[in-house]
Write an enzyme that holds these catalytic residues in place. Structure first.
Site, PDB file in Angstrom:
ATOM      1  N   CYS A   1      -8.127 -14.813  -8.429  1.00 56.56           N
ATOM      2  CA  CYS A   1      -9.371 -14.058  -8.329  1.00 56.56           C
ATOM      3  C   CYS A   1      -9.830 -13.564  -9.694  1.00 56.56           C
ATOM      4  O   CYS A   1     -10.784 -12.807  -9.809  1.00 56.56           O
ATOM      5  CB  CYS A   1      -9.301 -12.953  -7.288  1.00 56.56           C
ATOM      6  SG  CYS A   1      -8.452 -11.472  -7.760  1.00 56.56           S
TER       7      CYS A   1
ATOM      8  N   CYS B   1     -12.033  -4.732  -8.341  1.00 61.61           N
ATOM      9  CA  CYS B   1     -11.495  -4.638  -9.705  1.00 61.61           C
ATOM     10  C   CYS B   1     -10.885  -3.259  -9.943  1.00 61.61           C
ATOM     11  O   CYS B   1      -9.828  -3.130 -10.537  1.00 61.61           O
ATOM     12  CB  CYS B   1     -12.592  -4.881 -10.735  1.00 61.61           C
ATOM     13  SG  CYS B   1     -13.500  -6.387 -10.442  1.00 61.61           S
TER      14      CYS B   1
END
Lengths: 202, 384
Positions: free
Chosen positions: A44, A113
């Site tokens: 990712c 994130c």
């Protein structure tokens, strides 16, 4: 040709932390960490290492490295500033929401994130406690029950994923029996599992 | 601060002559479908533009159907063959590749969901179509083969002539999305024997929102937009006079300057490629270095993430694009890179530099000054 009229992609705070990241690890510093946390997945596009020094039960210093996008860099930088001086318990409770708010917000799809930043810090605290033979009262305190029928917590699932005891949703179902009674939790657990496999690179 | 626009594959600035012709065309208010003088004036200029676009791609004037852009042109082609299948055609299968533009990839996914049979032919690790696989896929049930001319991300040029030969031998029609190739390399629809070709004006210094589908004589056509006799009954809707005239001007310029531009773009691209390899260790150049659009350079920087590179470059006034997932709004990096065999981490760290007519060698020098410290800094910060 000018793009001065438009706002930057992210908030001014994100831009500041992206341009001048705080507390990044530097080889020349000879930083000796008391705990190290590695989280993330190349699949990712984000991988992170958080290193902490602990003194009198508080985060004394923090250094980090990250492979990731601008919001990953900024959110880890922000987290590192916020964590310094906190007790391990408070540091453990730093949530993605708090970090994101301090950054002046992040786009929806960028949220994972900053989720990574707090996971990295927790992993570093876990590592510190384990290395020093200390009990870890925080881990279960942050646990949330995700399957009420079978009394399964997110932390339990995280442990199973992290230690690669389960690698597929089917295996997780077989091992824990989640969702087999009322079935209400199925979609949420599938989402959690998906996120955890990204974070722990399964 | 210096500004260096290196995202010409995304879109190009409008040429000043195109702007001038569009400004003038704004006064042509007549509806091109009207019989009176104002209508005929607009119609006359539209037909001039049609000739210019036809000349640019080596096709007869009558083959050009003006559209809102290449996405509409691409969708139209697939709709034609969907309709023919619905009408009971024995040729009920289509073939395209894994690296097409989203206006084909997503159209294909949509049609497949509804039961249509469409095969995706893979590409090799330079992005060139696997002709051996294509050969196996071609059979008497294939109606359409659609392969892009040059790829928007890695620049790889496909062997369109060979594909046309193979497909025609199997009795299938051939479409090529030539959006990225127009104005950069020679494209002659008639020489290649193509049945359909898509293009978009804003990729060759024309306005946005206008493009064309060229349809060879005898190739099947079924209208997609109904409601008028415009475009000889092939595409309804009042003609977008200003945009079409702008595209015509852009087409004339593209034809006039193409050969010189091709050389110039390639020179700048090679100067950048060599400079990057010289100054930055551990770099992977993606795509095919022999069959490549002249202005396209796609490079992966291991241990540096694409969105971060892009945004640090942007802060220096350099505008590029990336195949990283972080910049796409999804968790998946570029499918073009992944299906060309690029490793997932390398895809996340990919940057596309695409040159255009307003770039100079000084731009390359500037990038070569600013890029190496950015990569160095990100690598030092990297957890890998």
């Amino acid at each position: 040709m000018s793009n001065f009229m438009a706002q930057w992609v992210y908030s001014p705070t994100v831009k500041d932390h992206f341009m001048n990241p705080r507390n990044t690890w530097d080889e020349k510093e000879n930083f000796v960490p008391d705990g190290i946390g590695d989280v993330g997945s190349l699949a990712c596009g984000d991988q992170m290492r958080v290193m902490i020094q602990v003194e009198d039960g508080r985060i004394k210093a923090i250094r980090w490295l990250t492979y990731g996008c601008a919001s990953a860099i900024a959110s880890t930088s922000m987290l590192s500033e916020m964590a310094i001086g906190l007790t391990l318990e408070d540091a453990y409770h730093l949530s993605p929401e708090v970090i994101t708010d301090a950054l002046g917000g992040l786009p929806e799809h960028k949220f994972h994130c900053s989720v990574l930043g707090d996971k990295g810090l927790r992993a570093a605290i876990d590592d510190y406690l384990e290395k020093n033979g200390l009990s870890n009262p925080y881990r279960n305190a942050v646990a949330k029950i995700v399957c009420e029928c079978h009394n399964i917590t997110d932390v339990q699932i995280e442990d199973l994923v992290k230690t690669k005891q389960v690698t597929t949703l089917e295996e997780l179902q077989k091992l824990t029996g989640y969702g087999s009674t009322c079935g209400k939790c199925k979609a949420d657990i599938a989402g959690l599992f998906d996120e955890l496999t990204h974070i722990y690179n399964v | 601060m210096r500004f260096v626009y290196l995202d010409n594959n995304a879109t190009t600035p409008i040429h000043e002559d195109v702007i001038a012709s569009m400004n003038e065309a704004l006064a042509l208010y007549g509806n091109a479908s009207s019989m009176h003088g104002s209508g005929r004036d607009a119609s006359f200029r539209i037909e001039e533009a049609r000739s210019a676009v036809a000349d640019l791609i080596g096709a007869p004037r009558g083959s050009i159907v003006f559209t809102s852009g290449a996405s509409e042109a691409n969708n139209t082609v697939f709709n034609i063959f969907r309709d023919r299948i619905d009408q009971g055609s024995k040729r009920n299968r289509m073939i395209t590749t894994t690296i097409e533009h989203p206006s084909i990839i997503e159209k294909v996914a949509y049609l497949r969901d509804r039961g249509y049979r469409i095969d995706l032919c893979p590409v090799d690790n330079t992005g060139r179509i696997r002709l051996d696989v294509l050969k196996g896929l071609l059979d008497e049930d294939v109606a359409l083969v659609s392969v892009m001319f040059g790829n928007n991300e890695i620049g790889t040029i496909q062997p369109i002539g060979t594909i046309v030969e193979m497909a025609h031998e199997a009795g299938a029609h051939v479409h090529s999305d030539a959006t990225q190739a127009i104005g950069k390399i020679e494209v002659s629809m008639e020489e290649l024997g193509l049945d359909y070709l898509s293009l978009s004006a804003h990729k060759f210094y024309g306005p946005k929102g206008v493009g064309a589908l060229a349809v060879a004589k005898g190739a099947p056509y079924i209208p997609y937009i109904h409601g008028g006799r415009q475009e000889a009954g092939r595409r309804a809707g009042t003609s977008n006079t200003v945009a079409i005239i702008g595209m015509g001007t852009a087409a004339k310029i593209a034809k006039r300057d193409r050969e010189d531009e091709e050389k110039r773009l390639w020179r700048m691209r090679e100067m950048l490629r060599e400079g990057i390899l010289e100054r930055i260790p551990n770099v992977v150049v993606n795509g095919n270095q022999e069959h490549c659009l002249p202005g396209t350079l796609d490079v992966s920087f291991p241990h540096a993430e694409g969105e971060s590179i892009l945004l640090y470059l942007d802060l220096e006034g350099i505008q590029v694009s990336t195949g990283s997932a972080c910049a796409s709004g999804s968790l998946e990096p570029s499918y073009v890179l992944l299906s060309s065999g690029v490793d997932i981490e390398l895809a996340h760290g990919s940057i596309r530099f695409s040159f255009g007519r307003y770039n100079t060698e000084d731009d390359v020098t500037y990038v070569l000054e600013k890029l190496p410290p950015i990569i160095k800094r990100l690598r030092e910060m990297s957890a890998i």
